[in-house]
Motif scaffolding. Structure first.
Motif, PDB file in Angstrom:
ATOM      1  N   SER A   1       0.613 -23.923  18.050  1.00  0.00           N
ATOM      2  CA  SER A   1       1.244 -24.904  18.928  1.00  0.00           C
ATOM      3  C   SER A   1       0.205 -25.528  19.861  1.00  0.00           C
ATOM      4  CB  SER A   1       2.394 -24.276  19.715  1.00  0.00           C
ATOM      5  OG  SER A   1       1.874 -23.340  20.613  1.00  0.00           O
ATOM      6  N   LEU A   2       0.521 -26.725  20.310  1.00  0.00           N
ATOM      7  CA  LEU A   2      -0.431 -27.514  21.099  1.00  0.00           C
ATOM      8  C   LEU A   2       0.313 -28.133  22.272  1.00  0.00           C
ATOM      9  CD1 LEU A   2      -3.073 -29.169  21.530  1.00  0.00           C
ATOM     10  CD2 LEU A   2      -2.293 -30.714  19.735  1.00  0.00           C
ATOM     11  N   PRO A   3       0.008 -27.669  23.512  1.00  0.00           N
ATOM     12  CA  PRO A   3       0.684 -28.276  24.664  1.00  0.00           C
ATOM     13  C   PRO A   3       0.254 -29.735  24.852  1.00  0.00           C
ATOM     14  CG  PRO A   3      -0.736 -26.422  25.322  1.00  0.00           C
ATOM     15  CD  PRO A   3      -0.920 -26.611  23.856  1.00  0.00           C
ATOM     16  N   LEU A   4       1.101 -30.535  25.447  1.00  0.00           N
ATOM     17  CA  LEU A   4       0.842 -31.979  25.547  1.00  0.00           C
ATOM     18  C   LEU A   4      -0.460 -32.318  26.261  1.00  0.00           C
ATOM     19  CD1 LEU A   4       4.366 -33.522  26.245  1.00  0.00           C
ATOM     20  CD2 LEU A   4       3.073 -33.448  24.125  1.00  0.00           C
TER      21      LEU A   4
ATOM     22  N   SER B   1       1.815 -44.929  27.448  1.00  0.00           N
ATOM     23  CA  SER B   1       1.493 -43.973  26.387  1.00  0.00           C
ATOM     24  C   SER B   1       2.628 -42.943  26.263  1.00  0.00           C
ATOM     25  CB  SER B   1       0.181 -43.288  26.737  1.00  0.00           C
ATOM     26  OG  SER B   1      -0.022 -42.220  25.874  1.00  0.00           O
ATOM     27  N   VAL B   2       3.062 -42.722  25.052  1.00  0.00           N
ATOM     28  CA  VAL B   2       4.151 -41.771  24.804  1.00  0.00           C
ATOM     29  C   VAL B   2       3.647 -40.705  23.845  1.00  0.00           C
ATOM     30  CG1 VAL B   2       6.499 -41.513  23.901  1.00  0.00           C
ATOM     31  CG2 VAL B   2       5.769 -43.708  24.888  1.00  0.00           C
ATOM     32  N   VAL B   3       3.663 -39.451  24.278  1.00  0.00           N
ATOM     33  CA  VAL B   3       3.345 -38.351  23.368  1.00  0.00           C
ATOM     34  C   VAL B   3       4.598 -37.497  23.262  1.00  0.00           C
ATOM     35  CG1 VAL B   3       1.731 -36.491  22.821  1.00  0.00           C
ATOM     36  CG2 VAL B   3       0.994 -38.372  24.296  1.00  0.00           C
ATOM     37  N   ASP B   4       5.146 -37.427  22.070  1.00  0.00           N
ATOM     38  CA  ASP B   4       6.402 -36.703  21.882  1.00  0.00           C
ATOM     39  C   ASP B   4       6.146 -35.289  21.387  1.00  0.00           C
ATOM     40  OD1 ASP B   4       8.379 -38.726  22.425  1.00  0.00           O
ATOM     41  OD2 ASP B   4       7.711 -39.714  20.577  1.00  0.00           O
ATOM     42  N   PRO B   5       6.856 -34.300  21.937  1.00  0.00           N
ATOM     43  CA  PRO B   5       6.781 -32.965  21.344  1.00  0.00           C
ATOM     44  C   PRO B   5       7.323 -33.010  19.917  1.00  0.00           C
ATOM     45  CG  PRO B   5       8.034 -32.947  23.409  1.00  0.00           C
ATOM     46  CD  PRO B   5       7.808 -34.373  23.055  1.00  0.00           C
ATOM     47  N   GLY B   6       6.888 -32.089  19.106  1.00  0.00           N
ATOM     48  CA  GLY B   6       7.381 -32.033  17.730  1.00  0.00           C
ATOM     49  C   GLY B   6       6.260 -31.694  16.761  1.00  0.00           C
ATOM     50  N   GLU B   7       6.646 -31.593  15.502  1.00  0.00           N
ATOM     51  CA  GLU B   7       5.681 -31.213  14.484  1.00  0.00           C
ATOM     52  C   GLU B   7       4.695 -32.356  14.191  1.00  0.00           C
ATOM     53  OE1 GLU B   7       5.663 -30.433   9.754  1.00  0.00           O
ATOM     54  OE2 GLU B   7       7.608 -30.346  10.779  1.00  0.00           O
ATOM     55  N   VAL B   8       3.452 -31.992  14.023  1.00  0.00           N
ATOM     56  CA  VAL B   8       2.436 -32.983  13.624  1.00  0.00           C
ATOM     57  C   VAL B   8       1.775 -32.496  12.345  1.00  0.00           C
ATOM     58  CG1 VAL B   8       0.278 -34.129  14.254  1.00  0.00           C
ATOM     59  CG2 VAL B   8       1.995 -33.683  16.011  1.00  0.00           C
TER      60      VAL B   8
ATOM     61  N   VAL C   1       0.595 -28.624  13.266  1.00  0.00           N
ATOM     62  CA  VAL C   1       0.612 -28.027  14.596  1.00  0.00           C
ATOM     63  C   VAL C   1       1.885 -28.515  15.279  1.00  0.00           C
ATOM     64  CG1 VAL C   1      -0.670 -29.888  15.772  1.00  0.00           C
ATOM     65  CG2 VAL C   1      -0.873 -27.541  16.593  1.00  0.00           C
ATOM     66  N   LEU C   2       2.386 -27.676  16.176  1.00  0.00           N
ATOM     67  CA  LEU C   2       3.604 -28.055  16.884  1.00  0.00           C
ATOM     68  C   LEU C   2       3.228 -28.526  18.292  1.00  0.00           C
ATOM     69  CD1 LEU C   2       6.717 -28.051  16.522  1.00  0.00           C
ATOM     70  CD2 LEU C   2       6.705 -25.841  17.725  1.00  0.00           C
ATOM     71  N   LEU C   3       3.515 -29.775  18.574  1.00  0.00           N
ATOM     72  CA  LEU C   3       3.254 -30.285  19.929  1.00  0.00           C
ATOM     73  C   LEU C   3       4.377 -29.798  20.840  1.00  0.00           C
ATOM     74  CD1 LEU C   3       2.229 -34.045  19.684  1.00  0.00           C
ATOM     75  CD2 LEU C   3       1.099 -32.292  21.050  1.00  0.00           C
ATOM     76  N   THR C   4       3.994 -29.119  21.917  1.00  0.00           N
ATOM     77  CA  THR C   4       5.030 -28.572  22.804  1.00  0.00           C
ATOM     78  C   THR C   4       4.859 -29.145  24.207  1.00  0.00           C
ATOM     79  OG1 THR C   4       3.572 -26.718  23.281  1.00  0.00           O
ATOM     80  CG2 THR C   4       5.210 -26.398  21.545  1.00  0.00           C
ATOM     81  N   LYS C   5       5.944 -29.108  24.972  1.00  0.00           N
ATOM     82  CA  LYS C   5       5.894 -29.703  26.318  1.00  0.00           C
ATOM     83  C   LYS C   5       4.920 -28.954  27.215  1.00  0.00           C
ATOM     84  CE  LYS C   5       9.938 -32.430  26.966  1.00  0.00           C
ATOM     85  NZ  LYS C   5      11.372 -32.272  26.758  1.00  0.00           N
ATOM     86  N   THR C   6       4.904 -27.613  27.074  1.00  0.00           N
ATOM     87  CA  THR C   6       3.988 -26.832  27.938  1.00  0.00           C
ATOM     88  C   THR C   6       3.022 -26.033  27.095  1.00  0.00           C
ATOM     89  OG1 THR C   6       5.675 -25.153  27.958  1.00  0.00           O
ATOM     90  CG2 THR C   6       5.513 -26.595  29.882  1.00  0.00           C
TER      91      THR C   6
END
Ligand code: BGC
Length: 732
Positions: free
Chosen positions: A627-630, A704-711, A727-732
């Motif tokens: 996972s990858l925090p924003l 700029s918009v970065v949305d959580p979710g799968e990448v 990788v999973l983009l996560t809010k934190t």
């Protein structure tokens, strides 16, 4: 290995060391503050006319009036390339009251005395280090002749090869375009010339590919596609910018306050000056937003154009507009301040005049030629190589080289530094002769009267030569009026009678290697089905033909990659790799899918594609964290193997896709690449760092918009990369 050789050569720098050149860079801290004080002091001493003079850019040629320099009415000149002439204008400055040095501009686009591949060809190398060196030597040679400002890099993204100016840019992609923009900016300024990222902004989106035509670009796309290479160039230290000819969303770029002032100065904090394009201020009348030149001058200045290139409009009208109270003195002062600031940061006030006796020593040095050769090699793309016909095999005992382009007098160039001694360039037949065994016979037939291929000289002789040889090398493409500014085309075939010749050559039954030298991707659909091999070059510069011969004979293993998709037919345009998905994607090619009835969807040669004499495989794509925090970063790695028989360079590319987000996202987006040399059989682990902030897009408000979710992350040797991880983009 070759790269190391070039690097070693560059370290020696004997000639360069003798004429050490200060790199140009923005000064910081106290030095920058001191400059602001100097600018203030100078501004106070200036008359209204002298202020306007600093904004007046005039050029060599009919009507040039050096008296305007002496009277303080001219702050910049262009197209002076002969050192003695540069010296003369510099001396004229000494006779003026305030002796403010001139900024001396030129389109040093891909070389000055040594020529490197066209910028699109440099981009095709996907080698930022090499591109930086090509820009360095261009800057170095130009500055040795007294030029201190280049109208480059052109950083316009374009998805439309009908537009003739794609040759000046880096192709269709914002990421590659940004890397190239930064490399070229650094290189030029290290070589001693200030840069001018151009054309601000959206010029490459000219409707229908027709030069100077209007562009309509949604804000989100402006920020995601067209603006990033400009930002990269400014971040790399660009000191000036050039506004575009086109209207952007109804507002001519030359009077576009939202772009020139609110975004560029306001949001991005750019401190340099902006020049108009050639006569583009007076063209505001033709755009229909100014009644006369006085109004055009006023609108341009108030929008944020500081310098009038070749329009004579500021010179004639700006003082009157200020006196009439229509242009506040403060606005004029701001524009002058920016010009003076750049001149101080460039060190022009301390710089000695050009020394015409020294200039020739810096032209066409061995170091510059080595870079030109390597850039021409790496910028050539092997698009097709049926049955491994290349490199030329031992059994080949005779080669017919066909096409006038193979033996030109001089390389096609964009600037002509007459007087600095252009060297006769090596022809392709000679370059092949030097490299192939003595027993191999090389015949040459130009076939055409000129490089352009519009008229036959002796078609039959060319066919006879081909029929008598074991292998045919046809060097064809675009030249003359078919490429560059104001050279838009609706047909992207080989100009003139070249296709006719190519078909006749193929009809001899002999294997044909098509070496293309063009300014844009052409439609190569017929060729891709009929010739044995295609080597694409974008006018490779001074060392073009030795580089081509190196590739044909296997001395250099090709490594160029497509910077701009090659369409199958003109009707597909715009065709580019980072398309958005549709609700009706192509599945089984039936009606009501997003397809053409008469053509496939994908390009003939996709972005990032290019063959090597080796073969590279990718395995074990992986991420350092799932996972990858924003606000974080993640390492992506992949094992790349050279599974072929020869040492070679691979361009490993990393693409992402976010399948579900708040906005529809492209099917693929380039986010990183590395060019590596691998020995036959060697495996290397390549590591990329992905920053979550790189993974977003802009919305219609430019946010700029970065949305959580799968990448999804794809790694491979083209935009069709297949090794996959996520990788999973996560809010934190
Ligand atoms: C082009 C610019 C160029 C200028 C000066 C214009 O026509 O659009 O890119 O820098 O001429 O030569």
């Amino acid at each position: 290995m070759l790269l190391r050789l070039v690097a070693a050569l560059l370290l020696c720098l004997p000639a360069a060391a003798a004429f050490a050149q200060q790199p140009l860079a923005w000064k910081t801290g106290r030095e920058a503050q001191a400059i602001e004080r100097k600018v203030d002091a100078l501004l106070k001493r200036m008359t209204l006319e002298e202020k306007v003079g600093q904004l007046h850019l005039s050029g060599r040629g009919d009507g040039f009036d050096a008296g305007q320099i002496r009277s303080g009415d001219m702050g910049a000149v262009m197209n002076f390339v002969v050192p003695a002439e540069v010296l003369a204008v510099q001396k004229a400055v000494r006779e003026s009251r305030l002796k403010i040095p001139l900024i001396i501009g030129l389109d040093a686009v891909h070389g000055f005395s040594t020529y490197f591949p066209l910028p699109l060809g440099q981009a095709a190398s996907w080698n930022p280090g090499l591109i930086e060196q090509a820009a360095y030597w261009t800057g170095r040679e130009a500055s040795a002749a007294g030029v201190n400002w280049t109208f480059a890099p052109m950083v316009d993204i374009s998805r439309d090869p009908r537009w003739g100016r794609v040759l000046e840019g880096a192709g269709e992609d914002a990421y590659l375009g940004s890397v190239v923009a930064a490399a070229r900016t650094h290189g030029y300024q290290r070589g001693g010339v200030a840069t001018t990222p151009k054309h601000f902004v959206g010029y490459g989106a000219a409707e229908g590919g027709r030069d100077y035509n209007s562009t309509w670009i949604p804000t989100s796309q402006l920020f995601d596609l067209y603006l990033p290479p400009f930002k990269a160039s400014f971040d790399a230290g660009a000191m000036t910018a050039m506004a575009a000819f086109n209207a952007l969303n109804g507002v001519p770029a030359t009077a576009n306050k939202a772009m020139l002032t609110d975004l560029l100065r306001g949001k991005w904090g750019f401190r340099g000056f902006v020049t108009s394009d050639f006569g583009s201020i007076t063209e505001l009348r033709l755009h229909g937003i100014a009644r006369d030149d006085a109004e055009a001058a006023r609108k341009a200045l108030l929008a944020g154009i500081d310098m009038d290139m070749m329009g004579d409009v500021y010179h004639k009208h700006l003082a009157g507009e200020v006196r009439a109270g229509r242009v506040p003195m403060k606005a004029l002062d701001e524009a002058v301040r920016r010009v003076l600031r750049v001149k101080y940061h460039m060190g022009l006030f301390e710089k000695p005049d050009v020394d015409p006796s020294q200039a020739p020593k810096l032209m066409q040095t061995a170091e510059a030629s080595a870079v030109a050769l390597q850039a021409a090699r790496e910028g050539a793309i092997l698009l097709r190589n049926a049955d491994g016909i290349l490199p030329i095999r031992e059994g080949v005992k005779s080669v017919a080289v066909i096409g006038a382009m193979a033996v030109p007098e001089e390389e096609r160039v964009w600037t002509d530094p007459a007087g600095l001694g252009r060297r006769k360039i090596t022809s392709l037949p000679d370059a092949l002769r030097e490299r192939l065994p003595a027993g191999v016979a090389i015949a040459y037939q130009p076939a055409f009267t000129r490089n352009c291929g519009t008229e036959f000289a002796d078609k039959e002789a060319a066919i006879r030569a081909a029929a008598a040889a074991d292998l045919v090398v046809a060097m064809l493409g675009e030249d003359c009026e078919f490429m560059g500014e104001a050279a838009s085309r609706t047909k992207l075939d080989l100009p003139g009678v070249q296709q006719e010749l190519l078909e006749a050559l193929v009809a001899t039954g002999k294997p044909v290697v098509l070496v293309l030298q063009t300014g844009r991707p052409l439609v190569l659909t017929w060729a891709s089905e009929h010739v044995a091999a295609i080597l694409q070059t974008f006018h490779g510069g001074t060392e073009a033909r030795p580089a081509i011969a190196d590739i044909l004979t296997g001395r250099y293993n090709p490594s160029g990659r497509v910077p701009m998709s090659f369409p199958r037919s003109v009707g597909q345009i715009p065709v580019y790799y980072n398309q958005l998905p549709t609700g009706r994607p192509e599945k089984i090619r039936q009606r009501y899918e997003s397809i053409y009835m008469d053509e496939r969807n994908e390009p003939l040669y996709p972005f990032g594609f290019g063959l090597s004499y080796s073969r590279f495989t990718y395995a074990n794509a992986r991420v350092s964290a799932s996972s990858l925090p924003l606000s974080g970063t993640v390492e992506v790695s992949v094992d790349v193997t050279n599974a072929g028989p020869l040492e070679g360079q691979e361009v490993a590319q990393l693409y992402i896709r976010q399948p579900v987000a708040s906005l529809s996202r492209p099917l693929r987006e380039l986010k990183g690449f590395q060019k590596v040399m691998l020995k036959a059989g060697e495996t290397r682990t390549l590591r990329f760092r992905l920053d979550a902030r790189q993974l977003g897009v802009h919305d219609e408000q430019g946010r700029s918009v970065v949305d959580p979710g799968e990448v999804e992350i794809y790694l491979g040797g083209s935009s069709r990369a297949e090794a996959k991880t996520q990788v999973l983009l996560t809010k934190t």
